[in-house]
Design a protein around this motif. Structure first.
Motif, mmCIF file in Angstrom:
data_model
loop_
_atom_site.group_PDB
_atom_site.id
_atom_site.type_symbol
_atom_site.label_atom_id
_atom_site.label_comp_id
_atom_site.label_asym_id
_atom_site.label_seq_id
_atom_site.Cartn_x
_atom_site.Cartn_y
_atom_site.Cartn_z
ATOM 1 N N ALA A 82 0.827 -1.215 0.000
ATOM 2 C CA ALA A 82 0.000 0.000 0.000
ATOM 3 C C ALA A 82 0.857 1.259 0.000
ATOM 4 O O ALA A 82 0.568 2.238 0.689
ATOM 5 C CB ALA A 82 -0.948 -0.001 1.195
ATOM 6 N N SER A 93 3.892 1.627 1.164
ATOM 7 C CA SER A 93 4.915 1.646 2.218
ATOM 8 C C SER A 93 5.989 0.603 1.918
ATOM 9 O O SER A 93 5.685 -0.594 1.832
ATOM 10 C CB SER A 93 4.292 1.344 3.589
ATOM 11 N N TYR A 145 -2.608 2.195 6.007
ATOM 12 C CA TYR A 145 -3.581 2.219 4.910
ATOM 13 C C TYR A 145 -4.998 2.395 5.459
ATOM 14 O O TYR A 145 -5.774 3.224 4.956
ATOM 15 C CB TYR A 145 -3.490 0.925 4.108
ATOM 16 N N ASP A 161 -5.279 6.062 6.813
ATOM 17 C CA ASP A 161 -5.223 7.130 5.819
ATOM 18 C C ASP A 161 -6.361 7.049 4.804
ATOM 19 O O ASP A 161 -6.923 8.069 4.411
ATOM 20 C CB ASP A 161 -3.879 7.080 5.072
ATOM 21 N N ARG A 162 -6.676 5.832 4.360
ATOM 22 C CA ARG A 162 -7.678 5.679 3.309
ATOM 23 C C ARG A 162 -9.097 5.642 3.846
ATOM 24 O O ARG A 162 -10.024 6.134 3.208
ATOM 25 C CB ARG A 162 -7.395 4.393 2.528
#
Length: 205
Positions: A113, A115, A136, A139-140
């Protein structure tokens, strides 16, 4: 006397073996510049490759190390993503991104993702994959996962005592193991930690 003599022979053999290993490792690192930094990550995985394959050329070592990281990351991501998806009811990507070794990237690159996974040792990879999935989800999807089952705070993926674990920083304790080495990636009571959408204000991680 015989036992003393055998012990001395073995001691000298182990000393020569270690000297050759370190000499080879310095040579390979001079070409690839991959050795762990002062944070002291494990190099046991390098010893495993050396024991199995001997003094590999740097290019061959890089390919084997990349393959090892790629396979470990793929397995870890499937396990961690399944756990995160079950807890959050979100669709978590389960395919890492791979860039094989090249002139620009001598050791290649594996990412989850977005990273990059820096570790090569198994437990380090598991901790980094867990951290990448956690990032992920935050943030998402603006969701805190996983949560400490005792205190309700966001956990941190770390390696302690040679084991990848979810650690509660707020109260300084282990919540559960991440990797399946000893606990099948589950914590007390055989369950993974759960998740919650963050409340207004700064989210705990």
């Amino acid at each position: 006397m015989m036992e003393v003599g055998q012990f001395e022979v073995r001691r000298r053999f182990e000393l020569r073996y270690e000297q050759r290993f370190k000499c080879w490792l310095r040579k390979v690192d001079s070409e690839l510049a991959f050795l762990p930094g002062p944070e002291g990550r494990s190099i046991d995985w390098i010893r495993d490759l050396y024991r199995e394959h001997g003094e590999l050329p740097a290019s061959r070592f890089a390919l084997l190390a990349f393959d090892r990281k790629a396979r470990t990351t793929s397995g870890a991501l499937k396990c961690v993503a399944d756990a995160a998806g079950t807890a959050t009811r979100l669709d978590i990507p389960t395919t890492p991104e791979f860039l094989p070794p090249s002139a620009d990237l001598p050791m290649g690159n594996v990412a989850v993702a977005g990273s990059a996974i820096q570790s090569f040792d198994r437990q380090g990879v598991w901790a980094e994959v867990a951290d990448a999935v956690q990032t992920y989800v935050a943030d998402r999807h603006v969701t805190v996962w996983p949560l400490c089952r005792t205190h309700g705070l966001g956990l941190h993926a770390v390696v302690r005592g040679g084991e990848a674990i979810w650690w509660c920083n707020g109260w300084g304790h282990l919540d559960c193991a991440i990797s399946p080495r000893t606990t099948q990636g589950k914590g007390r009571g055989g369950k993974w930690p759960q998740a919650r959408p963050p409340e207004p204000g700064p989210a705990h991680r």
